[in-house]
Write a protein that holds these residues in place. Sequence first.
Motif, mmCIF file in Angstrom:
data_model
loop_
_atom_site.group_PDB
_atom_site.id
_atom_site.type_symbol
_atom_site.label_atom_id
_atom_site.label_comp_id
_atom_site.label_asym_id
_atom_site.label_seq_id
_atom_site.Cartn_x
_atom_site.Cartn_y
_atom_site.Cartn_z
ATOM 1 N N PRO A 188 -7.166 -12.283 -2.492
ATOM 2 C CA PRO A 188 -6.330 -12.182 -3.685
ATOM 3 C C PRO A 188 -6.916 -11.210 -4.717
ATOM 4 O O PRO A 188 -8.095 -11.278 -5.047
ATOM 5 N N LEU A 189 -6.039 -10.349 -5.227
ATOM 6 C CA LEU A 189 -6.496 -9.258 -6.082
ATOM 7 C C LEU A 189 -5.341 -8.793 -6.963
ATOM 8 O O LEU A 189 -4.208 -8.662 -6.494
ATOM 9 N N ASN A 190 -5.626 -8.574 -8.235
ATOM 10 C CA ASN A 190 -4.699 -7.883 -9.131
ATOM 11 C C ASN A 190 -5.277 -6.512 -9.436
ATOM 12 O O ASN A 190 -6.407 -6.412 -9.933
ATOM 13 N N LEU A 191 -4.530 -5.470 -9.129
ATOM 14 C CA LEU A 191 -4.939 -4.109 -9.449
ATOM 15 C C LEU A 191 -4.127 -3.626 -10.647
ATOM 16 O O LEU A 191 -2.903 -3.788 -10.679
ATOM 17 N N TYR A 192 -4.822 -3.025 -11.623
ATOM 18 C CA TYR A 192 -4.161 -2.567 -12.845
ATOM 19 C C TYR A 192 -4.158 -1.044 -12.969
ATOM 20 O O TYR A 192 -3.171 -0.463 -13.413
ATOM 21 N N ASN A 193 -5.255 -0.420 -12.611
ATOM 22 C CA ASN A 193 -5.375 1.041 -12.696
ATOM 23 C C ASN A 193 -6.284 1.544 -11.586
ATOM 24 O O ASN A 193 -7.250 0.872 -11.214
ATOM 25 N N ILE A 194 -5.986 2.742 -11.097
ATOM 26 C CA ILE A 194 -6.843 3.429 -10.134
ATOM 27 C C ILE A 194 -6.867 4.906 -10.508
ATOM 28 O O ILE A 194 -5.832 5.483 -10.864
ATOM 29 N N ALA A 195 -8.040 5.523 -10.418
ATOM 30 C CA ALA A 195 -8.147 6.975 -10.577
ATOM 31 C C ALA A 195 -9.257 7.487 -9.670
ATOM 32 O O ALA A 195 -10.248 6.791 -9.431
ATOM 33 N N VAL A 196 -9.076 8.693 -9.155
ATOM 34 C CA VAL A 196 -10.100 9.361 -8.352
ATOM 35 C C VAL A 196 -10.371 10.721 -8.982
ATOM 36 O O VAL A 196 -9.435 11.461 -9.297
ATOM 37 N N TYR A 197 -11.664 11.025 -9.171
ATOM 38 C CA TYR A 197 -12.098 12.298 -9.744
ATOM 39 C C TYR A 197 -12.953 13.039 -8.723
ATOM 40 O O TYR A 197 -13.727 12.424 -7.986
ATOM 41 N N GLY A 212 2.941 -0.798 -11.866
ATOM 42 C CA GLY A 212 4.336 -0.732 -12.274
ATOM 43 C C GLY A 212 4.874 0.673 -12.426
ATOM 44 O O GLY A 212 6.027 0.855 -12.833
ATOM 45 N N GLN A 213 4.051 1.681 -12.101
ATOM 46 C CA GLN A 213 4.490 3.070 -12.216
ATOM 47 C C GLN A 213 4.279 3.805 -10.895
ATOM 48 O O GLN A 213 3.538 3.347 -10.019
ATOM 49 N N ALA A 214 4.924 4.959 -10.767
ATOM 50 C CA ALA A 214 4.747 5.782 -9.572
ATOM 51 C C ALA A 214 3.376 6.447 -9.612
ATOM 52 O O ALA A 214 2.946 6.925 -10.667
ATOM 53 N N PRO A 215 2.666 6.499 -8.499
ATOM 54 C CA PRO A 215 1.333 7.109 -8.483
ATOM 55 C C PRO A 215 1.384 8.633 -8.426
ATOM 56 O O PRO A 215 2.425 9.228 -8.119
ATOM 57 N N ASN A 216 0.242 9.240 -8.707
ATOM 58 C CA ASN A 216 0.084 10.690 -8.625
ATOM 59 C C ASN A 216 -0.904 11.017 -7.516
ATOM 60 O O ASN A 216 -2.073 10.612 -7.583
ATOM 61 N N ASN A 217 -0.448 11.726 -6.482
ATOM 62 C CA ASN A 217 -1.284 12.107 -5.337
ATOM 63 C C ASN A 217 -2.061 10.915 -4.786
ATOM 64 O O ASN A 217 -3.244 11.001 -4.481
ATOM 65 N N LEU A 218 -1.392 9.794 -4.663
ATOM 66 C CA LEU A 218 -2.000 8.566 -4.154
ATOM 67 C C LEU A 218 -0.908 7.780 -3.436
ATOM 68 O O LEU A 218 0.176 7.572 -3.990
ATOM 69 N N VAL A 219 -1.191 7.362 -2.204
ATOM 70 C CA VAL A 219 -0.213 6.640 -1.390
ATOM 71 C C VAL A 219 -0.803 5.308 -0.963
ATOM 72 O O VAL A 219 -1.926 5.248 -0.456
ATOM 73 N N PHE A 220 -0.042 4.228 -1.180
ATOM 74 C CA PHE A 220 -0.452 2.903 -0.727
ATOM 75 C C PHE A 220 -0.029 2.725 0.731
ATOM 76 O O PHE A 220 1.137 2.922 1.079
ATOM 77 N N MET A 221 -0.997 2.329 1.568
ATOM 78 C CA MET A 221 -0.744 2.198 2.995
ATOM 79 C C MET A 221 -1.281 0.858 3.494
ATOM 80 O O MET A 221 -2.056 0.184 2.813
ATOM 81 N N VAL A 254 8.108 0.666 -6.148
ATOM 82 C CA VAL A 254 7.076 0.605 -7.179
ATOM 83 C C VAL A 254 6.249 -0.663 -6.997
ATOM 84 O O VAL A 254 6.786 -1.751 -6.797
ATOM 85 N N ALA A 255 4.929 -0.525 -7.049
ATOM 86 C CA ALA A 255 4.020 -1.653 -6.840
ATOM 87 C C ALA A 255 3.659 -2.307 -8.167
ATOM 88 O O ALA A 255 3.296 -1.625 -9.130
ATOM 89 N N SER A 256 3.738 -3.644 -8.191
ATOM 90 C CA SER A 256 3.397 -4.390 -9.407
ATOM 91 C C SER A 256 1.893 -4.523 -9.581
ATOM 92 O O SER A 256 1.395 -4.682 -10.691
ATOM 93 N N GLY A 257 1.154 -4.506 -8.464
ATOM 94 C CA GLY A 257 -0.301 -4.578 -8.539
ATOM 95 C C GLY A 257 -0.910 -5.857 -8.013
ATOM 96 O O GLY A 257 -2.131 -5.977 -7.967
ATOM 97 N N PHE A 258 -0.089 -6.835 -7.581
ATOM 98 C CA PHE A 258 -0.648 -8.074 -7.038
ATOM 99 C C PHE A 258 -0.710 -8.000 -5.521
ATOM 100 O O PHE A 258 0.275 -7.698 -4.854
ATOM 101 N N LEU A 259 -1.903 -8.284 -4.977
ATOM 102 C CA LEU A 259 -2.133 -8.305 -3.537
ATOM 103 C C LEU A 259 -2.532 -9.722 -3.151
ATOM 104 O O LEU A 259 -3.568 -10.225 -3.595
ATOM 105 N N ASP A 260 -1.707 -10.388 -2.336
ATOM 106 C CA ASP A 260 -1.999 -11.785 -2.010
ATOM 107 C C ASP A 260 -3.140 -11.891 -1.004
ATOM 108 O O ASP A 260 -3.590 -10.899 -0.427
ATOM 109 N N GLU A 261 -3.613 -13.112 -0.794
ATOM 110 C CA GLU A 261 -4.814 -13.340 0.011
ATOM 111 C C GLU A 261 -4.602 -13.146 1.507
ATOM 112 O O GLU A 261 -5.554 -13.212 2.282
ATOM 113 N N ASP A 262 -3.359 -12.901 1.923
ATOM 114 C CA ASP A 262 -3.059 -12.717 3.342
ATOM 115 C C ASP A 262 -2.886 -11.257 3.733
ATOM 116 O O ASP A 262 -2.562 -10.967 4.889
#
Length: 365
Positions: free
Chosen positions: A96-105, A124-133, A170-178
Amino acid sequence: MRLSLAFITLATLYCSRASAQQSTDNLISPASASGSLTGLKYTNVGATGTYNQVTNLVPGTFPSCDVNPFCITQPKQISGALAPFNEEMTFNFRGPLNLYNIAVYQPASTSASTWTQVSSWVAGQAPNNLVFMNNLGGDKSGVFSICGGNSQSFANGAWTDATTAANAEVASGFLDEDHEINIMTAQTCDDSPCDGFARGTANHGWADSKMLVVTFDMPPSSDASKVPAIWALNAQVVRSAEYGCNCRGEGSPGGCGELDILETLVGADPNQGISEIYSVKGATGSGSTNFFARPTTDKVTYGVVLDVQMDSIAIQRLISWDYTQTSVSREVIDGYLNAPALEVSFATGAKKRGVVGGHRRRHGL
C-alpha cells in the motif's frame, strides 16, 4: 580599487559556505546515520564484469512449454563508474502506497553544472515524459502467452489493470497492497531501439546520472504479508519479463542492477524499511540494525541520486521539495551526496546483511 588577499580569501570562504548551506537546505535535520536513518550512501558502486543479457525469449507451446533454452542470453561486459546503474533504470512501486509527486532530474553530461528536470508527475494530473506501467500485458496493451507470461503494459488510472495507451487515464496516486507499478520515459523501443531484448509494450528508462525525487506515504497493510516497497531496476528486466526471463540477480554472471530504496520486510517490524543493492559485485545494504522509518501516516519526500561522477548512490530524506523547479545545480547534487549518512562501501564480493526474522516479499505478490 585593489582588494587584499585576506579579503578575497574570506569572501571565497563565505561564498563556499553559503553554497554548501544552500545545497543542503532541503535535507532532513538533524541527520541520522545509524539506527533510524535519514540518509544512506553507497560508495564504490561501479563494477567490472559480465552479466547475462537477455537476447530472446522463446515461450514454446502450451501445454508442454518445454522449449530449451527458453531464456536466451549472452554475456555483456560492463565496467566504469556506477556500472551497471549507469544503464537505463526504471523505478518501481508496490502498495500500500500513496504517491503525491514524482520528478526525475538528469545532467546533460557527467561534468554538467546543472541537472534538468526531464520527467515529472503530480497526483491527479497528466505526467510529463513519464509513463505508468505494470506487468499485465495482454489484450489491452502488451502481450501474453501461457508459457511466456505477461509483458509490460500501460497501467490504468487506478493502477490495478492494464489500459490501451500510455497514461490514457489520470492516476489519483493510490496503489493498493495487491498491485505494483513502475515508471518509464515516454520514449518507446519502437521510437529508438532499446538495449537487450524487449517485447510487447516496451519503453526506455533513465540512463547515466539521475536523481529521483518522490513524495509518498505507506499506510498500514491489512495483511501482514503484503508490505510496500520502492526500488529501481535495470530497465532491461521489465522489458523481457520481470518475474521470469531477465538479467536481474546477485553476483556474476547475473546482476544487471537492482536498488531497493525503501522496502518493508515480511516478518520484520512493519514500521521499518531497509535498503539493499545488487549487481555483478554481489549485494550489500543498510544491515540488520539500521532502517528507514516507514511513513504510515505523514507523507515524506526522498531524493535518490545515482551519480557517475562520484561513483555513488545517495538516498536522503528531504524536508521538502519544490517540484516546480526545472533544474538544480551541481552544488545541490554534491550537497546531497556529501550530507551526513550511513556510508556503505559496495566492494567486490560484498554480501548483503540480512535482517533477523524478516524476509523480502516476493515481488509480484
